[in-house]
Design a protein around this motif. Structure first.
Motif, mmCIF file in Angstrom:
data_model
loop_
_atom_site.group_PDB
_atom_site.id
_atom_site.type_symbol
_atom_site.label_atom_id
_atom_site.label_comp_id
_atom_site.label_asym_id
_atom_site.label_seq_id
_atom_site.Cartn_x
_atom_site.Cartn_y
_atom_site.Cartn_z
ATOM 1 N N ASP A 271 1.134 -0.866 0.056
ATOM 2 C CA ASP A 271 -0.228 -0.051 0.064
ATOM 3 C C ASP A 271 1.081 1.022 0.090
ATOM 4 N N TYR A 272 0.175 2.839 0.410
ATOM 5 C CA TYR A 272 0.721 3.647 0.104
ATOM 6 C C TYR A 272 1.430 3.846 1.784
ATOM 7 N N SER A 273 2.965 3.615 1.817
ATOM 8 C CA SER A 273 3.686 3.517 2.679
ATOM 9 C C SER A 273 5.204 4.387 3.455
ATOM 10 N N PRO A 274 4.593 5.147 3.745
ATOM 11 C CA PRO A 274 5.708 6.446 3.250
ATOM 12 C C PRO A 274 6.569 5.744 4.468
ATOM 13 N N GLU A 275 6.314 4.925 5.229
ATOM 14 C CA GLU A 275 7.848 4.491 6.627
ATOM 15 C C GLU A 275 8.568 3.845 6.179
ATOM 16 N N GLY A 276 9.823 4.143 5.807
ATOM 17 C CA GLY A 276 11.139 3.161 5.453
ATOM 18 C C GLY A 276 11.868 4.655 5.095
ATOM 19 N N PRO A 277 13.411 4.349 5.945
ATOM 20 C CA PRO A 277 14.794 4.828 6.011
ATOM 21 C C PRO A 277 14.522 5.746 4.911
ATOM 22 N N ALA A 278 14.710 4.754 2.785
ATOM 23 C CA ALA A 278 14.921 6.055 1.892
ATOM 24 C C ALA A 278 13.997 6.998 1.859
ATOM 25 N N VAL A 279 12.297 6.399 2.407
ATOM 26 C CA VAL A 279 11.295 7.858 2.133
ATOM 27 C C VAL A 279 11.546 9.346 3.433
ATOM 28 N N GLU A 280 11.831 8.849 4.848
ATOM 29 C CA GLU A 280 12.275 9.310 5.571
ATOM 30 C C GLU A 280 13.296 10.226 5.643
ATOM 31 N N SER A 281 14.471 9.726 4.524
ATOM 32 C CA SER A 281 15.785 10.622 4.736
ATOM 33 C C SER A 281 15.520 11.810 3.550
ATOM 34 N N LEU A 282 14.969 11.151 2.611
ATOM 35 C CA LEU A 282 14.363 12.428 1.323
ATOM 36 C C LEU A 282 13.297 13.408 2.122
ATOM 37 N N ILE A 283 12.252 13.006 2.719
ATOM 38 C CA ILE A 283 11.436 14.055 3.397
ATOM 39 C C ILE A 283 12.646 14.866 4.617
ATOM 40 N N GLN A 284 13.885 14.097 5.472
ATOM 41 C CA GLN A 284 14.012 15.201 6.139
ATOM 42 C C GLN A 284 15.197 16.464 5.040
ATOM 43 N N ARG A 285 15.526 15.417 4.023
ATOM 44 C CA ARG A 285 16.240 16.185 3.709
ATOM 45 C C ARG A 285 15.623 18.153 2.870
ATOM 46 N N THR A 286 16.689 19.244 3.261
ATOM 47 C CA THR A 286 16.470 20.438 3.020
ATOM 48 C C THR A 286 16.351 21.260 1.765
ATOM 49 N N ASP A 287 17.793 20.461 1.214
ATOM 50 C CA ASP A 287 18.741 21.298 0.567
ATOM 51 C C ASP A 287 17.837 20.918 -0.595
ATOM 52 N N LEU A 288 16.698 20.818 -0.449
ATOM 53 C CA LEU A 288 15.601 20.458 -2.740
ATOM 54 C C LEU A 288 14.795 20.469 -2.047
ATOM 55 N N ASP A 289 14.440 21.138 -3.223
ATOM 56 C CA ASP A 289 12.827 22.565 -3.970
ATOM 57 C C ASP A 289 12.289 20.774 -3.997
ATOM 58 N N GLU A 290 10.738 21.459 -4.331
ATOM 59 C CA GLU A 290 9.846 20.163 -4.489
ATOM 60 C C GLU A 290 10.038 19.352 -5.369
ATOM 61 N N VAL A 291 10.567 20.032 -6.901
ATOM 62 C CA VAL A 291 10.922 19.565 -8.388
ATOM 63 C C VAL A 291 12.364 18.073 -7.734
ATOM 64 N N ALA A 292 12.650 19.327 -6.901
ATOM 65 C CA ALA A 292 13.884 18.765 -6.831
ATOM 66 C C ALA A 292 13.603 17.037 -6.501
ATOM 67 N N ARG A 293 12.780 17.167 -5.199
ATOM 68 C CA ARG A 293 12.547 15.992 -4.144
ATOM 69 C C ARG A 293 11.879 15.019 -4.818
ATOM 70 N N ASP A 294 11.118 15.874 -6.057
ATOM 71 C CA ASP A 294 9.955 14.237 -6.445
ATOM 72 C C ASP A 294 10.993 14.023 -7.672
#
Length: 444
Positions: A271-294
């Motif tokens: 299912d839609y699972s936002p829990e996981g190291p890769a997802v959490e680390s991406l969320i915590q990155r503040t050096d990326l704007d919205e497009v770069a994050r996507d």
């Protein structure tokens, strides 16, 4: 001594007379429509505040209606999530004011038009008035479809757009209708970005349903490309806007990569699972704007699939199960947004269980209808492909998306009117077969 058998005309059975009454009596259709309307009006009196996704859409619509533009919660221009539903809702808010009444009445109108298209497509696809009416009746009493009407979610409006585009393509006999279908499906793409996949599916059915498939191919290919081109032109102004405000080309939205990653990572469960190291680390990155994050989420998602092909394939059945097995997710919105929900929680839960049983029966009948239709068409010497495949193509569309991304039960909501019209045909076919079992009287 032998005598010739004399056969008298067999009077219709009581079941046959009831089927004729159901198919032809005007009062029956009026009663179905009354039931359809009353149940959806009644649910509008249940107080429910937008939460989660619905709250995001509602806030975007409010901002658009006041001329602020499509902004995120921080007041910055965004392309997060497709904008089509907030755009449409903002027009209602601008005209009638921001209110739950305006939202509910707009969804009610969309639901009524969806019912009309269910009836019209049922008539066209199955060529049977009784089957079309039965399909409308099945949709009329479907609890989850009723429950969505007061909610600020995309499903009710999107289903109307999808069905309208399909209806126009099925009945088309003029080129202008192709353009109209392209515009509608283009706006539907602004509501759900994967909609463009539907266009080749519809034209594939049209190609296969008649003889002379190769002689018809160039014309149908041209028509399909025209619809696809018009749909892309409809999306283009939003794409240009995204380039101007975000500095990069974003076709529709910037959440596609994030959705891909949340369905494909080490802790994903189908299912839609936002829990996981890769997802959490991406969320915590503040050096990326919205497009770069996507972009980064998309890269991580595809990289995980490439590195874990076996696990990706193993997730596919789980994703399909998440998509198709549960139903009644509208209740979550009431659980989160209805004051005093706890006091009536058993009632909501009872409706949820009733809905799940009803949904399960619909889906079993939907599967059975496929087999029955194939047998009947072979028996009658007809080509097996036909417009009757359209509901199954529409069901295949979210299935394919879910296998790649993630499975969520709300994604099958737009398929359910197609399911109801197909099950309506099966119910009437069974009704007719039962009514014809009676043998006529014989005199020897």
């Amino acid at each position: 001594m032998s005598a010739e058998v004399i056969r008298f005309p067999t009077p219709p059975s009581r079941m046959a007379l009831r089927l004729e009454w159901f198919a032809q009596d005007r009062s029956v259709l009026l009663a179905i429509w009354a039931l359809y309307l009353v149940l959806r009006v009644a649910v509008l009196f249940v107080p429910v505040e937008p939460t989660s996704d619905a709250l995001w859409y509602d806030m975007r619509a409010i901002a658009l209606s006041s001329g602020q533009g499509y902004l995120d919660n921080a007041g910055e221009p965004t392309a997060f999530w497709p904008p089509g539903w907030p755009m449409a809702l903002s027009l209602i808010y601008a005209q009638f004011g921001v209110s739950k009444v305006a939202l509910g009445l707009f969804n009610l109108l969309s639901a009524l038009l969806t019912g009309a298209l269910t009836l019209a497509l049922g008539r066209r696809i199955f060529g049977n008035e009784a089957a079309a009416r039965m399909g409308l009746l099945l949709l009329a009493v479907y609890p989850n479809a009723i429950g969505y009407v007061p909610l600020a979610l995309t499903e009710v409006f999107y289903t109307l757009l999808l069905m309208t585009g399909c209806w126009i393509l099925v009945i088309r006999d003029k080129r202008l209708q192709l353009v109209t279908a392209g515009v509608i499906l283009g706006f539907a793409t602004l509501v759900k970005a994967q909609t463009l996949v539907v266009i080749p599916l519809v034209f594939a059915i049209d190609w296969l349903r008649m003889r002379g498939v190769w002689s018809r191919l160039p014309r149908l290919l041209g028509e399909g490309l025209l619809v696809l081109g018009v749909a892309l032109l409809t999306v283009l102004p939003w794409t240009i806007r995204n380039h101007e405000v975000l500095g990069e080309w974003v076709l529709v939205s910037t959440n596609g990569g994030y959705t891909l990653l949340t369905g494909n990572h080490d802790a994903a469960s189908g299912d839609y699972s936002p829990e996981g190291p890769a997802v959490e680390s991406l969320i915590q990155r503040t050096d990326l704007d919205e497009v770069a994050r996507d972009h980064e989420a998309r890269r991580l998602g595809w990289q995980w699939i490439a590195d874990n092909p076996g696990r990706f394939l193993a997730l596919a059945p789980k994703k399909l199960a998440r998509l198709w097995l549960p139903d009644g997710e509208a209740e979550w919105a009431y659980q989160a947004g209805t004051p005093g929900y706890e006091d009536v929680a058993p009632l909501f839960r009872a409706v949820r269980y009733l809905n799940q049983a009803y949904y399960g029966a619909l889906m079993l009948a939907f599967a059975a209808a496929f087999v029955v239709m194939l047998i009947r068409r072979q028996r009658d010497g007809q080509r097996w492909p036909g417009w009757w495949l359209l509901p199954y193509a529409i069901a295949a569309f979210p299935s394919a998306i879910a296998v790649v991304f993630s499975g969520q039960s709300r994604f099958h909501y737009p398929v359910m009117p197609f399911v109801c019209m197909t099950v309506g045909w099966l119910a009437v076919a069974g009704w007719q077969a039962w009514s014809e079992r009676r043998l006529g009287p014989r005199l020897r």
